[in-house]
Design a protein around this motif. Sequence first.
Motif, short mmCIF file in Angstrom:
data_model
loop_
_atom_site.label_atom_id
_atom_site.label_comp_id
_atom_site.label_asym_id
_atom_site.label_seq_id
_atom_site.Cartn_x
_atom_site.Cartn_y
_atom_site.Cartn_z
N PHE A 32 0.84 -1.20 0.00
CA PHE A 32 0.00 0.00 0.00
C PHE A 32 0.87 1.25 0.00
O PHE A 32 1.82 1.34 0.79
N GLU A 33 0.54 2.21 -0.86
CA GLU A 33 1.30 3.46 -0.92
C GLU A 33 0.31 4.62 -1.06
O GLU A 33 -0.60 4.56 -1.88
N MET A 34 0.52 5.66 -0.25
CA MET A 34 -0.44 6.78 -0.31
C MET A 34 -0.23 7.67 -1.53
O MET A 34 -1.15 8.34 -1.98
N SER A 42 11.43 10.00 0.79
CA SER A 42 12.89 9.95 1.03
C SER A 42 13.66 9.20 -0.05
O SER A 42 14.74 9.63 -0.47
N THR A 43 13.11 8.09 -0.50
CA THR A 43 13.84 7.24 -1.44
C THR A 43 14.18 7.97 -2.74
O THR A 43 15.25 7.75 -3.31
N GLY A 44 13.29 8.85 -3.17
CA GLY A 44 13.55 9.57 -4.42
C GLY A 44 14.35 10.84 -4.21
O GLY A 44 14.53 11.61 -5.15
N LEU A 330 15.40 4.00 9.09
CA LEU A 330 16.57 3.68 8.26
C LEU A 330 17.49 4.88 8.09
O LEU A 330 18.52 4.80 7.41
N GLY A 331 17.11 6.00 8.71
CA GLY A 331 17.99 7.17 8.79
C GLY A 331 18.50 7.63 7.44
O GLY A 331 17.74 7.73 6.47
N GLY A 332 19.80 7.88 7.39
CA GLY A 332 20.41 8.36 6.15
C GLY A 332 21.06 7.23 5.37
O GLY A 332 21.99 7.47 4.59
N ILE A 335 19.06 3.31 1.61
CA ILE A 335 19.31 2.77 0.28
C ILE A 335 20.48 1.79 0.33
O ILE A 335 20.38 0.66 -0.14
N GLN A 336 21.57 2.24 0.93
CA GLN A 336 22.79 1.42 0.90
C GLN A 336 22.66 0.15 1.75
O GLN A 336 23.40 -0.80 1.55
N THR A 337 21.71 0.13 2.68
CA THR A 337 21.54 -1.05 3.53
C THR A 337 20.39 -1.94 3.05
O THR A 337 20.20 -3.04 3.58
C1 LIG Z 1 19.02 14.42 1.15
C2 LIG Z 1 19.11 12.96 1.51
C3 LIG Z 1 20.26 12.25 1.21
C4 LIG Z 1 20.33 10.88 1.48
N1 LIG Z 1 21.43 10.19 1.07
C5 LIG Z 1 21.49 8.84 1.24
C6 LIG Z 1 22.58 8.10 0.72
O1 LIG Z 1 23.50 8.66 0.11
N2 LIG Z 1 22.59 6.74 0.91
C7 LIG Z 1 21.56 6.10 1.57
O2 LIG Z 1 21.62 4.88 1.72
N3 LIG Z 1 20.51 6.79 2.07
C8 LIG Z 1 20.45 8.14 1.91
N4 LIG Z 1 19.38 8.85 2.40
C9 LIG Z 1 18.40 8.15 3.23
C10 LIG Z 1 17.41 7.34 2.41
O3 LIG Z 1 16.84 8.15 1.42
C11 LIG Z 1 16.33 6.79 3.36
O4 LIG Z 1 16.92 6.08 4.43
C12 LIG Z 1 15.38 5.83 2.65
O5 LIG Z 1 14.90 6.38 1.45
C13 LIG Z 1 14.21 5.48 3.56
O6 LIG Z 1 13.34 4.65 2.82
P1 LIG Z 1 11.89 4.32 3.35
O7 LIG Z 1 11.30 3.37 2.39
O8 LIG Z 1 11.97 3.94 4.79
O9 LIG Z 1 11.12 5.73 3.33
P2 LIG Z 1 10.33 6.47 2.11
O10 LIG Z 1 11.11 6.42 0.85
O11 LIG Z 1 9.94 7.82 2.60
O12 LIG Z 1 9.07 5.56 1.93
C14 LIG Z 1 8.00 5.52 2.86
C15 LIG Z 1 6.72 5.47 2.05
O13 LIG Z 1 5.62 5.25 2.92
C16 LIG Z 1 4.51 5.92 2.37
N5 LIG Z 1 3.50 6.12 3.41
C17 LIG Z 1 3.63 6.84 4.54
N6 LIG Z 1 2.49 6.83 5.24
C18 LIG Z 1 1.61 6.08 4.55
C19 LIG Z 1 0.25 5.71 4.77
N7 LIG Z 1 -0.45 6.13 5.85
N8 LIG Z 1 -0.37 4.93 3.84
C20 LIG Z 1 0.31 4.51 2.73
N9 LIG Z 1 1.60 4.85 2.48
C21 LIG Z 1 2.25 5.62 3.37
C22 LIG Z 1 5.11 7.24 1.88
O14 LIG Z 1 4.30 7.88 0.92
C23 LIG Z 1 6.44 6.77 1.32
O15 LIG Z 1 6.39 6.54 -0.07
C24 LIG Z 1 19.26 10.21 2.14
C25 LIG Z 1 18.10 10.93 2.45
C26 LIG Z 1 18.01 12.28 2.14
C27 LIG Z 1 16.75 13.02 2.46
#
Ligand SMILES: Cc1cc2nc3c(=O)[nH]c(=O)nc-3n(C[C@H](O)[C@H](O)[C@H](O)COP(=O)(O)OP(=O)(O)OC[C@H]3O[C@@H](n4cnc5c(N)ncnc54)[C@H](O)[C@@H]3O)c2cc1C
Length: 381
Positions: A32-34, A42-44, A330-332, A335-337
């Motif tokens: 599910f994705e909103m 964050s991922t993009g 997953l902090g910063g 992607i790499q992890t």
């Molecule tokens: C500027 C910047 C630089 C970075 N550089 C690096 C890097 O060099 N290397 C690295 O490994 N990481 C890096 N990161 C960190 C990395 O981007 C994140 O750790 C990672 O993208 C987290 O992924 P995620 O899937 O947890 O979060 P997200 O990509 O935010 O995905 C969470 C998803 O959940 C969805 N969602 C939320 N609530 C709901 C709901 N109620 N119903 C349905 N869907 C919902 C959101 O829409 C979103 O699409 C960086 C981040 C930033 C901001």
Amino acid sequence: MTFQPDIAVIGAGIAGSSIASHLAAHRKVQLFEMEAQPGYHSTGRSAAIFSEAYGNETIRAFTRASRDFFYAPPAGFASAPLVTPRHVLVTARDGQEDALDHFTELARAAGHVEPVSIDAALALCPILRREVLSAAVLSTSPADIDVNELQQGYLRLFRQHGGVATMASEIVGLERDAQGWRILTANGEFRAPIIVNAAGAWAGEIGMLAGATDIGLQPLKRTACLIDPPVGHDISAWPMLLDVEEEFYLKPDAGMLLLSPADESVAEPCDAQPDELDIAIAVDRLERATTLKVRRIASKWAGLRSFVADRSPVIGFDRQAQDFFWFAALGGYGIQTAPASSRIAAGLILGNAGERDLDDFGIERSVMSPDRLVSEAAIRT
Ligand SMILES: Cc1cc2nc3c(=O)[nH]c(=O)nc-3n(C[C@H](O)[C@H](O)[C@H](O)COP(=O)(O)OP(=O)(O)OC[C@H]3O[C@@H](n4cnc5c(N)ncnc54)[C@H](O)[C@@H]3O)c2cc1C
């Protein structure tokens, strides 16, 4: 007949996409994705760097465990390399030598790193200001990640395994009854026995909807922008430039330079937007360290990096909300992890290889379990 999933994954960022692909090989999974498309938050918006010297000990172990996947993904996973070498030149000014020694120690354990002379540093990155540079080291094991290729690879696998992705469906309620979880969205109600919370910055809110433990998740905003490269320089092979105390970083990105002040401002879960002041701070720090004059910001953005207190990921079943699994914080480094963390997380749900992977890479289950964050105050009664 409607699809009846065994597992519902919330969030189609890298966390949700990667774990969903592993789970779908063994169970019926609905993602599910909103937002209307995956990877919007964050991922993009990441800097897309793979560095085994980055983050705390747990993060470094997950990153090490992900290396082989990035360099040799399974046949057919991606149509282009997932990583391209990108050296990192870490620079220090007067007074930062101890910090540089500390970085060198960590980086040495993680891969090849060598001190470079000031002349060599300038040869690698000719815009550095000689007068403010006191020392530098070059780390040759990092790489640029093709984040889109990585995420699309996972989503392709997910679909091949029969997984169903439901976009533009925000989860607004989670209720548990004798049959499992009721999942309430703006587009209707769904059911699944198990929930995986991969909602990025919103993971704390999703936990709250489910009556799960308060893990104390805190989103921190980070800003980035693209600037023009200096005229007459081929920047494609430049290393990423990193101030040893992470005051800023600069890296080539598709013919432009990606600049970030490496900021961490406390934020609420949201569609993060860049602040003019943070861009100005980045430009100021860059111009003090280099001879580059920033005349134009070609584009700018911000994203949320979400942490718990110890800055390690939260991976495991909740102790309060039954059949509610965390894959968050997953902090910063999400992607790499992702290759290792998603495999380990899926293994914990499926009860298979997760445990062995943990041992192989020296990752203690207790350091990622949500249980470590439970205090009396944090348990909702
Ligand atoms: C500027 C910047 C630089 C970075 N550089 C690096 C890097 O060099 N290397 C690295 O490994 N990481 C890096 N990161 C960190 C990395 O981007 C994140 O750790 C990672 O993208 C987290 O992924 P995620 O899937 O947890 O979060 P997200 O990509 O935010 O995905 C969470 C998803 O959940 C969805 N969602 C939320 N609530 C709901 C709901 N109620 N119903 C349905 N869907 C919902 C959101 O829409 C979103 O699409 C960086 C981040 C930033 C901001």
